[in-house]
Design an enzyme around this catalytic site. Structure first.
Site, PDB file in Angstrom:
ATOM      1  N   GLY A  69      38.652  49.106  39.114  1.00  0.00           N
ATOM      2  CA  GLY A  69      38.045  48.286  40.156  1.00  0.00           C
ATOM      3  C   GLY A  69      38.366  46.813  39.961  1.00  0.00           C
ATOM      4  N   ARG A  70      37.954  46.020  40.938  1.00  0.00           N
ATOM      5  CA  ARG A  70      38.212  44.581  40.883  1.00  0.00           C
ATOM      6  C   ARG A  70      36.907  43.822  41.126  1.00  0.00           C
ATOM      7  N   VAL A  82      42.628  53.793  43.715  1.00  0.00           N
ATOM      8  CA  VAL A  82      43.848  53.564  44.479  1.00  0.00           C
ATOM      9  C   VAL A  82      44.984  53.070  43.587  1.00  0.00           C
ATOM     10  N   ILE A  83      44.687  52.088  42.725  1.00  0.00           N
ATOM     11  CA  ILE A  83      45.754  51.537  41.872  1.00  0.00           C
ATOM     12  C   ILE A  83      46.228  52.595  40.872  1.00  0.00           C
ATOM     13  N   HIS A  88      58.222  65.058  70.963  1.00  0.00           N
ATOM     14  CA  HIS A  88      58.589  66.237  70.175  1.00  0.00           C
ATOM     15  C   HIS A  88      60.044  66.113  69.720  1.00  0.00           C
ATOM     16  N   ALA A  92      43.796  44.095  52.241  1.00  0.00           N
ATOM     17  CA  ALA A  92      44.460  42.906  52.773  1.00  0.00           C
ATOM     18  C   ALA A  92      44.196  42.737  54.269  1.00  0.00           C
ATOM     19  N   GLY A 106      40.889  24.589  43.666  1.00  0.00           N
ATOM     20  CA  GLY A 106      39.944  23.949  44.575  1.00  0.00           C
ATOM     21  C   GLY A 106      38.504  24.213  44.157  1.00  0.00           C
ATOM     22  N   ALA A 149      40.922  56.601  38.320  1.00  0.00           N
ATOM     23  CA  ALA A 149      41.706  57.407  39.278  1.00  0.00           C
ATOM     24  C   ALA A 149      41.437  56.909  40.683  1.00  0.00           C
TER      25      ALA A 149
HETATM   26  P1  FAD Z   1      43.768  37.322  47.142  1.00  0.00           P
HETATM   27  O1  FAD Z   1      44.949  38.011  47.698  1.00  0.00           O
HETATM   28  O2  FAD Z   1      43.335  37.709  45.768  1.00  0.00           O
HETATM   29  O3  FAD Z   1      44.099  35.777  47.186  1.00  0.00           O
HETATM   30  C1  FAD Z   1      43.234  34.828  46.647  1.00  0.00           C
HETATM   31  C2  FAD Z   1      44.048  33.594  46.310  1.00  0.00           C
HETATM   32  O4  FAD Z   1      43.158  32.531  45.997  1.00  0.00           O
HETATM   33  C3  FAD Z   1      44.944  33.766  45.081  1.00  0.00           C
HETATM   34  O5  FAD Z   1      46.216  33.226  45.334  1.00  0.00           O
HETATM   35  C4  FAD Z   1      44.224  32.950  44.000  1.00  0.00           C
HETATM   36  O6  FAD Z   1      45.114  32.411  43.044  1.00  0.00           O
HETATM   37  C5  FAD Z   1      43.608  31.850  44.841  1.00  0.00           C
HETATM   38  N1  FAD Z   1      42.439  31.201  44.249  1.00  0.00           N
HETATM   39  C6  FAD Z   1      41.348  31.774  43.684  1.00  0.00           C
HETATM   40  N2  FAD Z   1      40.448  30.827  43.333  1.00  0.00           N
HETATM   41  C7  FAD Z   1      40.996  29.633  43.687  1.00  0.00           C
HETATM   42  C8  FAD Z   1      40.548  28.292  43.597  1.00  0.00           C
HETATM   43  N3  FAD Z   1      39.336  27.979  43.133  1.00  0.00           N
HETATM   44  N4  FAD Z   1      41.380  27.311  44.020  1.00  0.00           N
HETATM   45  C9  FAD Z   1      42.602  27.592  44.544  1.00  0.00           C
HETATM   46  N5  FAD Z   1      43.059  28.858  44.668  1.00  0.00           N
HETATM   47  C10 FAD Z   1      42.260  29.857  44.257  1.00  0.00           C
HETATM   48  N6  FAD Z   1      45.327  46.151  50.037  1.00  0.00           N
HETATM   49  C11 FAD Z   1      45.820  46.737  51.144  1.00  0.00           C
HETATM   50  O7  FAD Z   1      45.273  46.528  52.243  1.00  0.00           O
HETATM   51  N7  FAD Z   1      46.924  47.557  51.101  1.00  0.00           N
HETATM   52  C12 FAD Z   1      47.561  47.806  49.930  1.00  0.00           C
HETATM   53  O8  FAD Z   1      48.553  48.542  49.921  1.00  0.00           O
HETATM   54  C13 FAD Z   1      47.075  47.212  48.749  1.00  0.00           C
HETATM   55  N8  FAD Z   1      47.684  47.423  47.571  1.00  0.00           N
HETATM   56  C14 FAD Z   1      47.207  46.803  46.444  1.00  0.00           C
HETATM   57  C15 FAD Z   1      47.836  47.077  45.234  1.00  0.00           C
HETATM   58  C16 FAD Z   1      47.380  46.480  44.071  1.00  0.00           C
HETATM   59  C17 FAD Z   1      48.074  46.765  42.762  1.00  0.00           C
HETATM   60  C18 FAD Z   1      46.270  45.576  44.133  1.00  0.00           C
HETATM   61  C19 FAD Z   1      45.782  44.892  42.891  1.00  0.00           C
HETATM   62  C20 FAD Z   1      45.633  45.326  45.330  1.00  0.00           C
HETATM   63  C21 FAD Z   1      46.091  45.942  46.487  1.00  0.00           C
HETATM   64  N9  FAD Z   1      45.462  45.738  47.727  1.00  0.00           N
HETATM   65  C22 FAD Z   1      45.931  46.357  48.843  1.00  0.00           C
HETATM   66  C23 FAD Z   1      44.292  44.860  47.852  1.00  0.00           C
HETATM   67  C24 FAD Z   1      44.721  43.479  48.395  1.00  0.00           C
HETATM   68  O9  FAD Z   1      45.683  42.932  47.530  1.00  0.00           O
HETATM   69  C25 FAD Z   1      43.521  42.561  48.487  1.00  0.00           C
HETATM   70  O10 FAD Z   1      42.496  43.176  49.248  1.00  0.00           O
HETATM   71  C26 FAD Z   1      43.904  41.254  49.154  1.00  0.00           C
HETATM   72  O11 FAD Z   1      44.896  40.580  48.424  1.00  0.00           O
HETATM   73  C27 FAD Z   1      42.674  40.335  49.292  1.00  0.00           C
HETATM   74  O12 FAD Z   1      43.055  39.150  49.906  1.00  0.00           O
HETATM   75  P2  FAD Z   1      42.261  37.787  49.621  1.00  0.00           P
HETATM   76  O13 FAD Z   1      42.944  36.766  50.437  1.00  0.00           O
HETATM   77  O14 FAD Z   1      40.824  38.011  49.785  1.00  0.00           O
HETATM   78  O15 FAD Z   1      42.474  37.486  48.067  1.00  0.00           O
HETATM   79  P1  NAI Z   2      39.032  51.676  42.802  1.00  0.00           P
HETATM   80  O1  NAI Z   2      37.659  51.234  43.102  1.00  0.00           O
HETATM   81  O2  NAI Z   2      39.874  52.248  43.859  1.00  0.00           O
HETATM   82  O3  NAI Z   2      39.004  52.755  41.625  1.00  0.00           O
HETATM   83  C1  NAI Z   2      38.447  52.484  40.379  1.00  0.00           C
HETATM   84  C2  NAI Z   2      38.176  53.789  39.668  1.00  0.00           C
HETATM   85  O4  NAI Z   2      37.855  53.481  38.327  1.00  0.00           O
HETATM   86  C3  NAI Z   2      37.006  54.572  40.261  1.00  0.00           C
HETATM   87  O5  NAI Z   2      37.416  55.878  40.575  1.00  0.00           O
HETATM   88  C4  NAI Z   2      35.963  54.528  39.150  1.00  0.00           C
HETATM   89  O6  NAI Z   2      35.210  55.734  39.072  1.00  0.00           O
HETATM   90  C5  NAI Z   2      36.807  54.330  37.911  1.00  0.00           C
HETATM   91  N1  NAI Z   2      36.113  53.662  36.804  1.00  0.00           N
HETATM   92  C6  NAI Z   2      35.329  52.581  36.864  1.00  0.00           C
HETATM   93  N2  NAI Z   2      34.882  52.271  35.614  1.00  0.00           N
HETATM   94  C7  NAI Z   2      35.394  53.178  34.765  1.00  0.00           C
HETATM   95  C8  NAI Z   2      35.316  53.377  33.361  1.00  0.00           C
HETATM   96  N3  NAI Z   2      34.584  52.580  32.586  1.00  0.00           N
HETATM   97  N4  NAI Z   2      35.976  54.422  32.833  1.00  0.00           N
HETATM   98  C9  NAI Z   2      36.725  55.243  33.617  1.00  0.00           C
HETATM   99  N5  NAI Z   2      36.830  55.100  34.953  1.00  0.00           N
HETATM  100  C10 NAI Z   2      36.189  54.071  35.516  1.00  0.00           C
HETATM  101  O7  NAI Z   2      39.721  50.400  42.121  1.00  0.00           O
HETATM  102  P2  NAI Z   2      41.227  50.070  41.762  1.00  0.00           P
HETATM  103  O8  NAI Z   2      42.081  51.262  41.773  1.00  0.00           O
HETATM  104  O9  NAI Z   2      41.144  49.234  40.534  1.00  0.00           O
HETATM  105  O10 NAI Z   2      41.658  49.159  42.970  1.00  0.00           O
HETATM  106  C11 NAI Z   2      40.922  47.958  43.278  1.00  0.00           C
HETATM  107  C12 NAI Z   2      40.931  47.700  44.751  1.00  0.00           C
HETATM  108  O11 NAI Z   2      42.231  47.355  45.182  1.00  0.00           O
HETATM  109  C13 NAI Z   2      40.516  48.908  45.559  1.00  0.00           C
HETATM  110  O12 NAI Z   2      39.165  48.759  45.903  1.00  0.00           O
HETATM  111  C14 NAI Z   2      41.357  48.881  46.768  1.00  0.00           C
HETATM  112  O13 NAI Z   2      40.604  48.450  47.860  1.00  0.00           O
HETATM  113  C15 NAI Z   2      42.442  47.852  46.480  1.00  0.00           C
HETATM  114  N6  NAI Z   2      43.726  48.540  46.548  1.00  0.00           N
HETATM  115  C16 NAI Z   2      44.125  49.039  47.755  1.00  0.00           C
HETATM  116  C17 NAI Z   2      45.301  49.730  47.876  1.00  0.00           C
HETATM  117  C18 NAI Z   2      45.653  50.305  49.185  1.00  0.00           C
HETATM  118  O14 NAI Z   2      45.042  49.939  50.182  1.00  0.00           O
HETATM  119  N7  NAI Z   2      46.631  51.203  49.261  1.00  0.00           N
HETATM  120  C19 NAI Z   2      46.188  49.931  46.724  1.00  0.00           C
HETATM  121  C20 NAI Z   2      45.650  49.424  45.492  1.00  0.00           C
HETATM  122  C21 NAI Z   2      44.474  48.729  45.440  1.00  0.00           C
END
Ligand code: FAD
Ligand code: NAI
Length: 477
Positions: free
Chosen positions: A283-284, A195-196, A456, A332, A122, A193
């Site tokens: 990070g993302r 969350v992921i 309890h 999420a 989109g 180090a």
């Molecule tokens: P997204 O889930 O990224 O969805 C965006 C969607 O938009 C995708 O399907 C993408 O393909 C689509 N899109 C993008 N651009 C376009 C376009 N131009 N046209 C059409 N479609 C498009 N969060 C938690 O709260 N708890 C967790 O346990 C957790 N674990 C995680 C584990 C990992 C490994 C990762 C990577 C993330 C985790 N997160 C977790 C973070 C969570 O996944 C995100 O915060 C959440 O998915 C964000 O939702 P969103 O709808 O903003 O984006």
């Molecule tokens: P993050 O922000 O949690 O951690 C990234 C880490 O990478 C930081 O500690 C940072 O210091 C380090 N870093 C950055 N640049 C670097 C470099 N050049 N060299 C070495 N270290 C470096 O990001 P992560 O783990 O990638 O997760 C992305 C997002 O996904 C998080 O912000 C989190 O919100 C979401 N997520 C949430 C989960 C949950 O809710 N349980 C699970 C997994 C992801």
């Protein structure tokens, strides 16, 4: 199909699909455009969360924890198992089935709510004569044009790429790659180090990998309460994760054998180490590529986020943005609640998100969870507070479960007793935190929780005891 809608949602992750359902519930004619396609070439809703994030990671965390329990927890119960093994293909197939069930479920929910679902990319193309927004949906080279009064952008985020360690999908992988390994890497390196890194590092360590996590930051988990971070570091290190902070990575080189990494440790020592695979989880970044933002003047800040106010309004009229693509935690549940808020605001209601009461959870073992302010934040802000803390080592249920590591900590305003923050490192912290979120949302005092009857024996008694601790009247320590 008419091409005219009240609302078009771009993105079908937890931000977008929830926004679309809520819009439809409120009587708005809604379309949801999503481009996600899995490796099998099939479109799937649910975005990062369902396909390569929250759900598959929790599936693998559960499988791997069960496996680890056989060796580390069962013996204490008098259970001995010899010859335990893990079938990675079966574990991955289970994960795949869960993902398929849940993404298929979203498809059904959109249908049930009469949301028009379009697969494709989109992008904004401009305004119609009536002042509606025009959006193009592109699928396999073919375009369709839609218009709507309101557009909600929920395009999510993508893994941050590091120039020093570019993804190749084989040796150097992102979250999607590390969730799909078909065998256990003997040596897994992880950059980040966060969350992921900690969750997926735990998965593969439990299954037998030697895992080294390298982070550039000076402190471990700086967003968490310092005491919680210290306890988590102790426990994760004890389990065998090698975690180094203050590291500078200078080079990576991939070969058939693996990935050679060069880095300097905190004290300046130069290290060369080869890993079978390297996960980059640094990070993302918000995903706005190809959205047509420039074309319509949608403002994007210096860090790549779509600019949005506290109600997720962008700089353009009737254009909203929610989830990972806007400021705030990339979670999420935050994305979904923003989606609900925006839908309600479009419908003329007063939806809002309380950003002060968003729970954070890290699903390691022990789990880490918090809501509200950390102790270091309160100190920095000069807020006087009282603290109540209770260890799981003094909780009966935790003993029965053989899960006594960690504690609960309550922080309350010294004058008013209002709860300011709750921090947990311990078993089922992800579930326990819900009570604290309710308390913060309702502006509860620590005494309110202290006066509530908790079953309890339960882990929740540790919440009760920590609340009692704020007034220095815990019973069991
Ligand atoms: P997204 O889930 O990224 O969805 C965006 C969607 O938009 C995708 O399907 C993408 O393909 C689509 N899109 C993008 N651009 C376009 C376009 N131009 N046209 C059409 N479609 C498009 N969060 C938690 O709260 N708890 C967790 O346990 C957790 N674990 C995680 C584990 C990992 C490994 C990762 C990577 C993330 C985790 N997160 C977790 C973070 C969570 O996944 C995100 O915060 C959440 O998915 C964000 O939702 P969103 O709808 O903003 O984006
Ligand atoms: P993050 O922000 O949690 O951690 C990234 C880490 O990478 C930081 O500690 C940072 O210091 C380090 N870093 C950055 N640049 C670097 C470099 N050049 N060299 C070495 N270290 C470096 O990001 P992560 O783990 O990638 O997760 C992305 C997002 O996904 C998080 O912000 C989190 O919100 C979401 N997520 C949430 C989960 C949950 O809710 N349980 C699970 C997994 C992801």
């Amino acid at each position: 199909m008419s091409n005219s809608f009240d609302v078009i949602v771009i993105g079908g992750g937890p931000g977008g699909y929830v926004a679309a359902i809520r819009c439809a519930q409120l009587g708005l004619n809604t379309a949801c455009i999503d481009e996600w396609q899995n490796d099998d070439g099939k479109p799937a809703l649910g975005g990062t969360c369902l396909n390569v994030g929250c759900i598959p990671s929790k599936a693998l965390l559960e499988s791997s924890e069960n496996f680890e329990r056989i060796a580390h927890t069962f013996p204490a119960h008098g259970i001995s198992v010899s010859g335990a093994s893990i079938d990675i293909a079966a574990m991955q197939a289970r994960k795949g089935k869960i993902v398929k069930t849940l993404t298929g479920g979203i498809e059904m929910l959109l249908k049930k709510n009469k949301v028009t679902r379009l697969h494709g990319h989109g992008r904004f193309v401009g305004n119609s004569d009536e002042g509606n927004w025009c959006v193009e949906v592109e699928t396999e080279g073919k375009s369709e044009f839609l218009e709507a009064r309101h557009v909600i952008v929920a395009t999510g985020s993508a893994p941050r790429t590091l120039a020093v360690a570019p993804f190749d999908g084989e040796r150097i992988v992102d979250n999607a790659g590390a969730l799909s390994f078909q065998d256990v890497p003997a040596k897994l390196g992880i950059i980040g180090a966060g969350v992921i890194g900690l969750e997926l590092g735990s998965v593969w360590r439990r299954l037998g990998a030697e895992v080294t996590v390298l982070d550039a930051g000076a402190a471990f988990l700086p967003a968490a309460d310092e005491q919680v971070a210290a306890e988590a570091l102790k426990q994760l290190t004890r389990q065998g994760l090698k975690i180094h902070t203050g590291v500078t990575i200078s080079a990576t080189k991939t070969s058939k054998k693996g990935v050679a990494l060069e880095y300097a440790t905190k004290d300046g020592t130069q290290v060369k180490e080869t890993f079978d695979r390297l996960l980059v989880a640094a990070g993302r970044t918000p995903h706005t590529a190809g959205l047509g933002a420039d074309r319509v003047g949608l403002k994007i800040d210096a860090r790549g986020y779509i600019e949005a106010d506290q109600h997720c309004r962008t700089n353009l009229p009737n254009v909203w943005a929610v989830g990972d693509v806007v400021r705030g935690a990339m979670l999420a549940h935050k994305a979904s609640e923003e989606g609900v808020m925006v839908a309600e605001r479009i419908a003329g209601q007063a939806g809002h998100v309380n950003y002060e009461a968003i729970p954070y959870v890290i699903y390691t073992a022990p789990e880490i969870a918090w809501v509200g302010k950390t102790e270091q934040e309160l100190k920095q802000a000069g807020v006087a507070y009282n603290k109540g803390q209770f260890p799981f080592a003094a909780n009966g249920r935790a003993h029965a479960m053989e899960e006594t590591a960690g504690f609960v900590k309550f922080l309350a305003d010294a004058q008013t007793d209002r709860l300011l923050g709750v921090h947990i490192v311990g078993p089922h912290a992800s579930e326990l935190i819900a009570e604290a979120v309710v308390a913060l949302e309702f502006h509860a005092a620590a005494e309110d929780i202290a006066r509530i009857v908790h079953a309890h024996p339960s882990l929740a008694e540790s919440m009760h005891e920590a609340a009692l601790g704020v007034a220095k009247r815990t019973i069991h320590i």
